[in-house]
Design a protein around this motif. Structure first.
Motif, PDB file in Angstrom:
ATOM      1  N   ARG A  85       0.847  -1.190   0.000  1.00  0.00           N
ATOM      2  CA  ARG A  85       0.000   0.000   0.000  1.00  0.00           C
ATOM      3  C   ARG A  85       0.886   1.245   0.000  1.00  0.00           C
ATOM      4  O   ARG A  85       1.838   1.343   0.771  1.00  0.00           O
ATOM      5  N   TYR A  86       0.557   2.172  -0.892  1.00  0.00           N
ATOM      6  CA  TYR A  86       1.261   3.453  -0.949  1.00  0.00           C
ATOM      7  C   TYR A  86       0.281   4.556  -0.595  1.00  0.00           C
ATOM      8  O   TYR A  86      -0.908   4.477  -0.914  1.00  0.00           O
ATOM      9  N   GLU A  87       0.798   5.586   0.041  1.00  0.00           N
ATOM     10  CA  GLU A  87      -0.045   6.701   0.464  1.00  0.00           C
ATOM     11  C   GLU A  87       0.604   8.023   0.088  1.00  0.00           C
ATOM     12  O   GLU A  87       1.831   8.120  -0.021  1.00  0.00           O
ATOM     13  N   TYR A  89      -0.357  12.524  -1.132  1.00  0.00           N
ATOM     14  CA  TYR A  89      -1.285  13.636  -1.348  1.00  0.00           C
ATOM     15  C   TYR A  89      -1.298  14.016  -2.817  1.00  0.00           C
ATOM     16  O   TYR A  89      -0.252  14.078  -3.470  1.00  0.00           O
ATOM     17  N   ALA A  95      -6.104  13.376   0.037  1.00  0.00           N
ATOM     18  CA  ALA A  95      -5.402  12.168   0.453  1.00  0.00           C
ATOM     19  C   ALA A  95      -5.657  11.049  -0.547  1.00  0.00           C
ATOM     20  O   ALA A  95      -6.772  10.899  -1.040  1.00  0.00           O
ATOM     21  N   ILE A  97      -4.792   6.811  -1.407  1.00  0.00           N
ATOM     22  CA  ILE A  97      -4.287   5.489  -1.037  1.00  0.00           C
ATOM     23  C   ILE A  97      -4.255   4.626  -2.278  1.00  0.00           C
ATOM     24  O   ILE A  97      -5.254   4.524  -2.994  1.00  0.00           O
ATOM     25  N   GLU A  99      -3.413   0.780  -3.620  1.00  0.00           N
ATOM     26  CA  GLU A  99      -3.151  -0.611  -3.271  1.00  0.00           C
ATOM     27  C   GLU A  99      -2.627  -1.346  -4.498  1.00  0.00           C
ATOM     28  O   GLU A  99      -3.206  -1.250  -5.586  1.00  0.00           O
ATOM     29  N   THR A 126       4.006   5.162   4.701  1.00  0.00           N
ATOM     30  CA  THR A 126       2.849   4.336   5.055  1.00  0.00           C
ATOM     31  C   THR A 126       2.232   4.859   6.351  1.00  0.00           C
ATOM     32  O   THR A 126       2.941   5.068   7.340  1.00  0.00           O
ATOM     33  N   VAL A 129      -1.642   9.022   5.415  1.00  0.00           N
ATOM     34  CA  VAL A 129      -3.008   9.479   5.157  1.00  0.00           C
ATOM     35  C   VAL A 129      -4.071   8.452   5.546  1.00  0.00           C
ATOM     36  O   VAL A 129      -5.247   8.805   5.677  1.00  0.00           O
ATOM     37  N   SER A 130      -3.698   7.204   5.745  1.00  0.00           N
ATOM     38  CA  SER A 130      -4.703   6.160   6.003  1.00  0.00           C
ATOM     39  C   SER A 130      -5.470   6.384   7.299  1.00  0.00           C
ATOM     40  O   SER A 130      -6.583   5.864   7.451  1.00  0.00           O
ATOM     41  N   TRP A 200     -11.278   1.754   1.374  1.00  0.00           N
ATOM     42  CA  TRP A 200     -10.890   2.785   2.335  1.00  0.00           C
ATOM     43  C   TRP A 200     -11.901   3.917   2.203  1.00  0.00           C
ATOM     44  O   TRP A 200     -11.926   4.626   1.191  1.00  0.00           O
ATOM     45  N   SER A 234      -9.507   7.926  -2.584  1.00  0.00           N
ATOM     46  CA  SER A 234      -9.183   9.306  -2.265  1.00  0.00           C
ATOM     47  C   SER A 234     -10.352   9.949  -1.539  1.00  0.00           C
ATOM     48  O   SER A 234     -11.484   9.441  -1.567  1.00  0.00           O
TER      49      SER A 234
END
Length: 249
Positions: A85-87, A89, A95, A97, A99, A126, A129-130, A200, A234
């Motif tokens: 998982r990458y996060e 802006y 935000a 996310i 996957e 990581t 923003v999650s 999410w 997002s």
């Protein structure tokens, strides 16, 4: 309407349906193969595989394709994929996310970072923003599944946590852990869902103007075109007026 579903609506209207479907089937097949390889090919005893197959069926993926993806997991030549998982802006500070399922994390990380940078965003660590999202099950039905009261009662009886209905259809929300049981109960009452996913869900949404929304759409499209990217979420939100302009552009 906000976020992920808005982007999908725009892309499906603008894209050629055969190309969109082929790409979707490819990503669904990868998830089925990975799930079956990790937990075994028995749908009844493998919760991740059961969810992957449910979602594939809801997207009208042929049974032969589904079985082929499961069989591939048992072969010696099945690729080794890992979930990452990458996060970060995006434009306007929204935000994002991402996957992925990848057999080369360096390639995927470099590509994801470049997409963020090229489209006015930046990739973070990581967890950056999650925390602004809730990990939940999302089960979507078309309007034909029933009126608002019928779907609401079915959702309550299934053990779901929430349901929202509008002219586009019905969205049932449940806990991540209960998505299998809830989707099975709903299928008995309402028939097969339009989609069954773990998503999410943003706790709050960020409004974007036309310029920022247009740039974000390009960022989302870049992610969607990448074979390693499975899902993107997002917390952006745009007005109906901006939505209409983006769709027509």
């Amino acid at each position: 309407m906000a976020g992920h579903s808005q982007f999908k609506n725009i892309m499906h209207r603008k894209g050629r349906q055969d190309a969109v479907r082929a790409k979707m089937f490819s990503k669904l097949s990868k998830e089925i193969t990975v799930a079956a390889k990790m937990g075994g090919p028995d749908v009844d005893s493998n919760a991740r595989l059961r969810l992957a197959v449910q979602n594939a069926k809801s997207q009208s993926m042929p049974k032969d394709n589904i079985q082929r993806a499961i069989n591939k997991s048992q072969g010696g030549d099945a690729e080794d994929y890992e979930s990452i998982r990458y996060e970060g802006y995006g434009p306007g500070g929204v935000a994002v996310i991402v996957e992925t399922l990848t057999d080369n994390r360096n390639r995927t990380a470099g590509a994801v970072r470049s997409y963020f940078t090229k489209h006015g965003g930046n990739m973070g660590e990581t967890g950056s923003v999650s925390f602004m999202f809730d990990r939940v099950g999302e089960i979507v039905y078309k309007p034909e599944a029933g009126d608002d009261d019928t779907v609401m009662m079915a959702a309550i009886e299934s053990g779901a946590d929430d349901v929202s209905s509008d002219s586009d259809g019905h969205v049932v929300i449940c806990t991540f852990e209960n998505i299998g049981d809830v989707s099975s109960a709903l299928e008995k009452d309402l028939g097969e869902a339009d989609s069954v996913n773990v998503v999410w869900k943003p706790q709050t949404n960020t409004d974007l103007d036309e310029d920022k929304a247009g740039t974000l759409m390009k960022l989302m499209a870049a992610f969607d075109d990448d074979e390693d990217v499975q899902s993107v979420f997002s917390n952006f939100q745009v007005s109906d007026e901006v939505m209409a302009k983006l769709t027509a552009a």
